[in-house]
Design a protein around this motif. Structure first.
Motif, PDB file in Angstrom:
ATOM      1  N   LEU A 248       0.828  -1.205   0.000  1.00 37.61           N
ATOM      2  CA  LEU A 248       0.000   0.000   0.000  1.00 37.61           C
ATOM      3  C   LEU A 248       0.866   1.260   0.000  1.00 37.61           C
ATOM      4  O   LEU A 248       1.903   1.316   0.662  1.00 37.61           O
ATOM      5  CB  LEU A 248      -0.919   0.008   1.219  1.00 37.61           C
ATOM      6  CG  LEU A 248      -1.992  -1.080   1.246  1.00 37.61           C
ATOM      7  CD1 LEU A 248      -2.740  -1.061   2.576  1.00 37.61           C
ATOM      8  CD2 LEU A 248      -2.971  -0.921   0.085  1.00 37.61           C
ATOM      9  N   TYR A 249       0.396   2.260  -0.747  1.00 35.11           N
ATOM     10  CA  TYR A 249       1.127   3.510  -0.940  1.00 35.11           C
ATOM     11  C   TYR A 249       0.191   4.707  -0.759  1.00 35.11           C
ATOM     12  O   TYR A 249      -1.020   4.603  -0.930  1.00 35.11           O
ATOM     13  CB  TYR A 249       1.686   3.610  -2.364  1.00 35.11           C
ATOM     14  CG  TYR A 249       2.548   2.478  -2.835  1.00 35.11           C
ATOM     15  CD1 TYR A 249       3.940   2.621  -2.920  1.00 35.11           C
ATOM     16  CD2 TYR A 249       1.986   1.275  -3.257  1.00 35.11           C
ATOM     17  CE1 TYR A 249       4.736   1.592  -3.398  1.00 35.11           C
ATOM     18  CE2 TYR A 249       2.786   0.237  -3.733  1.00 35.11           C
ATOM     19  CZ  TYR A 249       4.156   0.404  -3.797  1.00 35.11           C
ATOM     20  OH  TYR A 249       4.947  -0.621  -4.266  1.00 35.11           O
ATOM     21  N   TYR A 250       0.802   5.858  -0.455  1.00 37.11           N
ATOM     22  CA  TYR A 250       0.147   7.152  -0.637  1.00 37.11           C
ATOM     23  C   TYR A 250       0.505   7.674  -2.025  1.00 37.11           C
ATOM     24  O   TYR A 250       1.421   7.163  -2.683  1.00 37.11           O
ATOM     25  CB  TYR A 250       0.664   8.180   0.373  1.00 37.11           C
ATOM     26  CG  TYR A 250       0.223   8.017   1.798  1.00 37.11           C
ATOM     27  CD1 TYR A 250      -1.113   7.857   2.136  1.00 37.11           C
ATOM     28  CD2 TYR A 250       1.155   8.088   2.835  1.00 37.11           C
ATOM     29  CE1 TYR A 250      -1.515   7.757   3.462  1.00 37.11           C
ATOM     30  CE2 TYR A 250       0.767   7.988   4.164  1.00 37.11           C
ATOM     31  CZ  TYR A 250      -0.562   7.819   4.473  1.00 37.11           C
ATOM     32  OH  TYR A 250      -0.949   7.729   5.779  1.00 37.11           O
ATOM     33  N   PHE A 251      -0.185   8.754  -2.463  1.00 40.93           N
ATOM     34  CA  PHE A 251       0.219   9.484  -3.659  1.00 40.93           C
ATOM     35  C   PHE A 251       0.721  10.849  -3.211  1.00 40.93           C
ATOM     36  O   PHE A 251       0.043  11.566  -2.470  1.00 40.93           O
ATOM     37  CB  PHE A 251      -0.956   9.641  -4.622  1.00 40.93           C
ATOM     38  CG  PHE A 251      -0.626  10.377  -5.890  1.00 40.93           C
ATOM     39  CD1 PHE A 251       0.518  10.067  -6.623  1.00 40.93           C
ATOM     40  CD2 PHE A 251      -1.454  11.383  -6.366  1.00 40.93           C
ATOM     41  CE1 PHE A 251       0.828  10.740  -7.800  1.00 40.93           C
ATOM     42  CE2 PHE A 251      -1.157  12.065  -7.539  1.00 40.93           C
ATOM     43  CZ  PHE A 251      -0.013  11.736  -8.262  1.00 40.93           C
ATOM     44  N   GLY A 252       1.923  11.205  -3.662  1.00 41.64           N
ATOM     45  CA  GLY A 252       2.560  12.428  -3.194  1.00 41.64           C
ATOM     46  C   GLY A 252       1.783  13.699  -3.506  1.00 41.64           C
ATOM     47  O   GLY A 252       1.924  14.696  -2.803  1.00 41.64           O
TER      48      GLY A 252
END
Length: 283
Positions: A248-252
């Protein structure tokens, strides 16, 4: 006769003495009842209630910190507001706020989520509103993640907003997805990752600002999410949370609460959101 008068005065004196003693008894202290309380529920653990023990709720569509519940919705889910906010031990004043709704009424929030009652809760301790429509959840103080429902909005080459459906074609549709419970920030997967393997992040984390790896210790989850679907992997010495095997990631470029601009960057569906319908990551 003198004896009778003496007895009358003596009796009056005794009665007066008893009355004075009674009046002098200390009044029991009144215990203050906080306007937001922490109650313990057999199913949900610690939950937020009002001063009368009535359960409070979050609405999945309130992704941007404003209420999306109006008109008929508000009749079924009355708003919670008190100007005199007092809290049970374990709750922080900094986690609470007040918004002015579109209808002009005020509403209390917790960690950015507006607070509501459920009209079908009839007594203190009722939690009948949890998971109604898959978008109403009992208000807990310690959700690690939350389940959001909102329009997916990307950007075109000029930075103009574009609405997307859950299949990443253009159009209007509400989509469910997982967000950080504390900040409401959208979480993404990467289509080129494989099961428990991050195939994006560089060893020196030089591209981490674009798609930061996400990690949180999973504690409490909304009832629609299954803790067994989550795991943790090591990415060059850092931990990253996984969902059904997907890192899982955030979007910058998601700056504001509720942003989900990553859904079409660099192309629609390359970085999908995650929800209960997300298939498991491939081996």
């Amino acid at each position: 006769m003198k004896k009778s008068i003496f007895l009358v005065f003596t009796l009056v004196g005794i009665l007066y003495s008893c009355s004075s003693d009674d009046d002098a008894q200390p009044t029991p202290p009144v215990t203050a009842v906080n306007t937001v309380q922490l109650a313990t529920d057999a199913t949900f653990g610690s939950i937020l209630t009002d001063a009368n023990g009535m359960s409070l709720y979050f609405f999945s569509r309130d992704t941007k910190g404003v209420s999306e519940c109006a008109d008929g919705c508000k009749a079924a889910w009355p708003i919670f507001y008190t100007a005199d906010l007092t809290l049970d031990e374990g709750l922080l004043a900094s986690d609470f706020g007040v918004i002015t709704r579109a209808d002009g009424e005020k509403q209390n929030t917790y960690k950015g989520w507006p607070l509501y009652y459920f009209a079908n809760d009839n007594a203190a301790g009722d939690t009948n509103g949890d998971k109604v429509g898959n978008n109403w959840y009992i208000a807990k103080p310690d959700y690690s993640l939350m389940y959001a429902e909102a329009q997916l909005i990307g950007k075109d080459a000029e930075g103009n907003p574009i609405n997307f459906k859950s299949d990443y074609t253009e159009g209007d549709e509400l989509t469910f997805y997982i967000v950080n419970g504390n900040t409401g920030r959208t979480l993404y997967t990467f289509q080129n990752d494989t099961k428990d393997t991050n195939n994006f992040t560089a060893a020196d984390f030089s591209n981490d600002a674009v798609w930061p790896v996400f990690h949180i210790d999973i504690d409490k989850l909304p009832s629609i999410l299954d803790a067994s679907d989550f795991g943790t992997i090591d990415v060059f010495g850092r931990q990253q949370l996984t969902f059904k095997g997907w890192p899982l990631y955030y979007f910058g470029q998601d700056v504001e609460r509720g942003d989900n601009f990553g859904i079409n960057f660099p192309a629609p569906g390359v970085w999908p959101i995650a929800n209960v319908d997300t298939p498991g990551a491939p081996e």
